[in-house]
Design a protein around this motif. Structure first.
Motif, PDB file in Angstrom:
ATOM      1  N   LEU A  13       0.709  -1.073  -0.029  1.00 36.66           N
ATOM      2  CA  LEU A  13      -0.113  -0.049  -0.016  1.00 36.66           C
ATOM      3  C   LEU A  13       0.920   1.321   0.201  1.00 36.66           C
ATOM      4  O   LEU A  13       0.490   2.308  -0.641  1.00 36.66           O
ATOM      5  CB  LEU A  13      -0.884   0.120   1.117  1.00 36.66           C
ATOM      6  CG  LEU A  13      -1.920  -1.289   1.173  1.00 36.66           C
ATOM      7  CD1 LEU A  13      -2.703  -1.193   2.526  1.00 36.66           C
ATOM      8  CD2 LEU A  13      -3.038  -0.925   0.128  1.00 36.66           C
ATOM      9  N   THR A  14       1.905   1.161   0.884  1.00 37.07           N
ATOM     10  CA  THR A  14       2.733   2.334   0.758  1.00 37.07           C
ATOM     11  C   THR A  14       3.686   2.478  -0.492  1.00 37.07           C
ATOM     12  O   THR A  14       3.596   3.833  -1.148  1.00 37.07           O
ATOM     13  CB  THR A  14       4.035   2.105   1.678  1.00 37.07           C
ATOM     14  OG1 THR A  14       3.429   2.061   3.262  1.00 37.07           O
ATOM     15  CG2 THR A  14       5.074   3.181   1.895  1.00 37.07           C
ATOM     16  N   PHE A  15       4.008   1.325  -1.165  1.00 36.80           N
ATOM     17  CA  PHE A  15       4.639   1.320  -2.740  1.00 36.80           C
ATOM     18  C   PHE A  15       3.704   2.046  -3.406  1.00 36.80           C
ATOM     19  O   PHE A  15       4.090   2.773  -4.430  1.00 36.80           O
ATOM     20  CB  PHE A  15       5.157   0.123  -2.820  1.00 36.80           C
ATOM     21  CG  PHE A  15       6.111  -0.361  -1.869  1.00 36.80           C
ATOM     22  CD1 PHE A  15       6.848   0.425  -1.134  1.00 36.80           C
ATOM     23  CD2 PHE A  15       6.562  -2.031  -2.076  1.00 36.80           C
ATOM     24  CE1 PHE A  15       7.813  -0.206  -0.387  1.00 36.80           C
ATOM     25  CE2 PHE A  15       7.390  -2.370  -1.110  1.00 36.80           C
ATOM     26  CZ  PHE A  15       8.021  -1.841  -0.416  1.00 36.80           C
ATOM     27  N   ALA A  16       2.470   1.682  -3.312  1.00 32.21           N
ATOM     28  CA  ALA A  16       1.394   2.151  -4.374  1.00 32.21           C
ATOM     29  C   ALA A  16       1.208   3.603  -4.420  1.00 32.21           C
ATOM     30  O   ALA A  16       1.110   4.106  -5.330  1.00 32.21           O
ATOM     31  CB  ALA A  16       0.099   1.239  -4.271  1.00 32.21           C
ATOM     32  N   LEU A  17       0.992   4.009  -3.116  1.00 32.61           N
ATOM     33  CA  LEU A  17       0.894   5.431  -2.989  1.00 32.61           C
ATOM     34  C   LEU A  17       1.895   6.277  -3.397  1.00 32.61           C
ATOM     35  O   LEU A  17       1.893   7.371  -4.042  1.00 32.61           O
ATOM     36  CB  LEU A  17       0.593   5.808  -1.440  1.00 32.61           C
ATOM     37  CG  LEU A  17       0.085   7.002  -1.161  1.00 32.61           C
ATOM     38  CD1 LEU A  17      -1.216   7.684  -2.085  1.00 32.61           C
ATOM     39  CD2 LEU A  17      -0.125   7.372   0.393  1.00 32.61           C
ATOM     40  N   ASN A  18       3.200   5.834  -3.046  1.00 30.61           N
ATOM     41  CA  ASN A  18       4.318   6.614  -3.574  1.00 30.61           C
ATOM     42  C   ASN A  18       4.494   6.447  -5.124  1.00 30.61           C
ATOM     43  O   ASN A  18       4.792   7.764  -5.600  1.00 30.61           O
ATOM     44  CB  ASN A  18       5.551   5.861  -2.927  1.00 30.61           C
ATOM     45  CG  ASN A  18       6.929   6.285  -3.275  1.00 30.61           C
ATOM     46  OD1 ASN A  18       7.436   7.593  -2.803  1.00 30.61           O
ATOM     47  ND2 ASN A  18       7.603   5.565  -4.151  1.00 30.61           N
ATOM     48  N   ASP A  19       4.296   5.323  -5.603  1.00 33.13           N
ATOM     49  CA  ASP A  19       4.001   5.384  -6.914  1.00 33.13           C
ATOM     50  C   ASP A  19       3.065   6.339  -7.808  1.00 33.13           C
ATOM     51  O   ASP A  19       3.376   7.216  -8.867  1.00 33.13           O
ATOM     52  CB  ASP A  19       3.764   4.192  -7.837  1.00 33.13           C
ATOM     53  CG  ASP A  19       4.971   3.084  -7.406  1.00 33.13           C
ATOM     54  OD1 ASP A  19       5.977   3.667  -7.484  1.00 33.13           O
ATOM     55  OD2 ASP A  19       4.604   1.818  -7.477  1.00 33.13           O
ATOM     56  N   ALA A  20       1.819   6.605  -7.035  1.00 32.15           N
ATOM     57  CA  ALA A  20       0.733   7.603  -7.466  1.00 32.15           C
ATOM     58  C   ALA A  20       1.234   8.872  -7.527  1.00 32.15           C
ATOM     59  O   ALA A  20       1.098   9.886  -8.221  1.00 32.15           O
ATOM     60  CB  ALA A  20      -0.374   7.195  -6.844  1.00 32.15           C
ATOM     61  N   LEU A  21       1.637   9.032  -6.215  1.00 24.87           N
ATOM     62  CA  LEU A  21       2.105  10.496  -5.603  1.00 24.87           C
ATOM     63  C   LEU A  21       3.446  11.343  -6.169  1.00 24.87           C
ATOM     64  O   LEU A  21       3.521  12.223  -6.759  1.00 24.87           O
ATOM     65  CB  LEU A  21       1.954  10.797  -4.226  1.00 24.87           C
ATOM     66  CG  LEU A  21       0.891  10.675  -3.359  1.00 24.87           C
ATOM     67  CD1 LEU A  21       1.147  10.679  -2.215  1.00 24.87           C
ATOM     68  CD2 LEU A  21      -0.351  11.647  -3.912  1.00 24.87           C
ATOM     69  N   TRP A  22       4.203  10.161  -6.538  1.00 28.40           N
ATOM     70  CA  TRP A  22       5.717  10.683  -6.809  1.00 28.40           C
ATOM     71  C   TRP A  22       6.281  10.178  -8.142  1.00 28.40           C
ATOM     72  O   TRP A  22       7.380  10.775  -8.443  1.00 28.40           O
ATOM     73  CB  TRP A  22       6.600  10.487  -5.515  1.00 28.40           C
ATOM     74  CG  TRP A  22       6.092  11.013  -4.401  1.00 28.40           C
ATOM     75  CD1 TRP A  22       5.599  10.586  -3.065  1.00 28.40           C
ATOM     76  CD2 TRP A  22       6.076  12.503  -3.832  1.00 28.40           C
ATOM     77  NE1 TRP A  22       5.192  11.213  -2.132  1.00 28.40           N
ATOM     78  CE2 TRP A  22       5.387  12.506  -2.498  1.00 28.40           C
ATOM     79  CE3 TRP A  22       6.387  13.647  -4.467  1.00 28.40           C
ATOM     80  CZ2 TRP A  22       5.370  13.598  -1.750  1.00 28.40           C
ATOM     81  CZ3 TRP A  22       6.422  14.810  -3.666  1.00 28.40           C
ATOM     82  CH2 TRP A  22       5.897  14.883  -2.536  1.00 28.40           C
ATOM     83  N   HIS A  23       5.469   9.253  -8.766  1.00 27.46           N
ATOM     84  CA  HIS A  23       6.191   8.659  -9.824  1.00 27.46           C
ATOM     85  C   HIS A  23       5.247   8.769 -10.920  1.00 27.46           C
ATOM     86  O   HIS A  23       5.560   8.096 -12.060  1.00 27.46           O
ATOM     87  CB  HIS A  23       6.762   7.344  -9.346  1.00 27.46           C
ATOM     88  CG  HIS A  23       7.904   7.355  -8.632  1.00 27.46           C
ATOM     89  ND1 HIS A  23       8.943   7.683  -8.906  1.00 27.46           N
ATOM     90  CD2 HIS A  23       7.955   6.851  -7.344  1.00 27.46           C
ATOM     91  CE1 HIS A  23      10.026   7.508  -7.983  1.00 27.46           C
ATOM     92  NE2 HIS A  23       9.130   7.070  -6.900  1.00 27.46           N
ATOM     93  N   GLY A  24       4.158   9.457 -10.778  1.00 23.27           N
ATOM     94  CA  GLY A  24       3.405   9.600 -11.955  1.00 23.27           C
ATOM     95  C   GLY A  24       2.148   8.368 -12.207  1.00 23.27           C
ATOM     96  O   GLY A  24       1.661   8.722 -13.458  1.00 23.27           O
ATOM     97  N   GLN A  25       2.269   7.525 -11.783  1.00 22.17           N
ATOM     98  CA  GLN A  25       1.531   6.378 -12.047  1.00 22.17           C
ATOM     99  C   GLN A  25      -0.141   6.783 -12.016  1.00 22.17           C
ATOM    100  O   GLN A  25      -0.409   7.358 -11.157  1.00 22.17           O
ATOM    101  CB  GLN A  25       1.928   5.110 -11.322  1.00 22.17           C
ATOM    102  CG  GLN A  25       3.056   4.342 -11.862  1.00 22.17           C
ATOM    103  CD  GLN A  25       2.737   2.788 -11.246  1.00 22.17           C
ATOM    104  OE1 GLN A  25       1.992   2.311 -10.784  1.00 22.17           O
ATOM    105  NE2 GLN A  25       3.944   2.046 -11.415  1.00 22.17           N
TER     106      GLN A  25
END
Length: 335
Positions: A300-312
């Motif tokens: 869940l942490t990885f998913a949010l990081n991808d959405a917020l900071w890596h444009g997924q």
């Protein structure tokens, strides 16, 4: 007692009022002239909790040296992104024996340090630093609604000191020696709350929110365990208690941001509109770094990081989560 409260946000304002209600003289340090003037002249913070009238024994200043002079206890309540800078400014004026309480929740990016550790890094003598956490919304605490918190410290005398400063029939306080566990719970639950807000905004129902919260708690437990904290702490006020409040309440800025994000509002727009730092958004980045260092699975942490900071996109993130094959429920927690 003279208690110095560093910060003038909503949580700091509520805690200043709680400490003052027990007869302590509280001086708040604020970077904002507007906030300090409003507190001194009208007894109200003009930016946060604007309907809350502070006790008469609360004052404010923008002079950090004046604020710290002769303090019997110090409480830090500033955003995690500014904590090190402000602790560094305060450090030369803090006596080495003065107890310190940290209200800030988060993990410092690049160092992986928790907020009490950041204060200790700048001010020294980490054994005199406690952390407070729990299911507490400032809006309800300042109204005197029944609430509870846990104060954790290496030295029980330090925790007991701040318990005496803040305890009231309507504000119950429990003690803990697990500073790492309490701090980690406080940081990671904000991440889970954003994910819940996103799911709610995207139209998912109660089943999905229960799934996110429950698997989020397991994720928190794995990180706490790997960081050296006690997994059982995750079942207490700082863990499950705070997780429920933050993931379900309209008062939660992290959940509210998640909902807004799902509707197209950016982090910068949200923080500008609310004048509040979304701690979970910043924690997603630093917790991802820490999880990789510790070798902990934190989807869940990885998913949010991808959405917020890596444009997924949200669809990509959701697909990645749903495509995971479920394993044992408590993997990574019990050795």
């Amino acid at each position: 007692m003279k208690i110095t409260l560093i910060g003038s946000g909503s949580w700091g304002t509520a805690i200043a009022g709680r400490a003052a209600s027990n007869g302590n003289d509280v001086i708040m340090w604020s970077h904002s002239e507007e906030c300090a003037r409003g507190i001194n002249e009208q007894g109200v913070n003009p930016r946060y909790l604007t309907q809350y009238e502070l006790p008469k024994n609360v004052s404010a200043t923008t002079d950090i040296v004046k604020a710290l002079e002769c303090a019997d206890g110090i409480i830090f309540a500033v955003p995690s992104t500014h904590l090190r800078e402000i602790a560094n400014q305060a450090a030369p004026y803090i006596c080495e024996t003065t107890p310190i309480l940290c209200l800030t929740k988060g993990i410092e990016s690049t160092t992986g340090l928790l907020m009490n550790e950041v204060i200790g890094d700048e001010c020294g003598h980490p054994e005199r630093i406690a952390a407070l956490s729990g299911p507490n919304h400032a809006e309800e605490v300042c109204q005197g609604q029944l609430s509870a918190a846990v104060i954790a410290a290496e030295d029980n005398d330090v925790a007991s000191f701040f318990k005496g400063i803040l305890l009231a029939p309507e504000f119950r306080i429990y003690l803990s020696g697990d500073v790492i566990g309490v701090e980690m719970c406080g940081a990671i639950k904000n991440i889970i709350a954003i994910v819940c807000g996103i799911a709610s905004g995207a139209g998912f129902g109660d089943n999905t929110l229960a799934l996110i919260m429950t698997r989020g708690l397991a994720e928190i437990s794995r990180l706490v365990h790997a960081r050296g904290g006690e997994a059982l702490t995750c079942m207490g006020l700082a863990g499950m208690g705070d997780l429920v409040a933050t993931c379900t309440s309209p008062h939660s800025r992290n959940r509210s941001f998640g909902h807004a994000f799902s509707q197209g509002t950016s982090l910068e727009q949200y923080q500008s509109q609310t004048h509040m730092v979304v701690e979970g958004a910043h924690a997603a980045k630093s917790a991802t770094e820490l999880a990789h260092i510790l070798g902990v699975d934190a989807p869940l942490t990885f998913a949010l990081n991808d959405a917020l900071w890596h444009g997924q996109s949200m669809q990509e993130v959701l697909t990645n989560l749903v495509d995971r094959v479920p394993t044992e429920e408590f993997y990574g927690i019990i050795e």
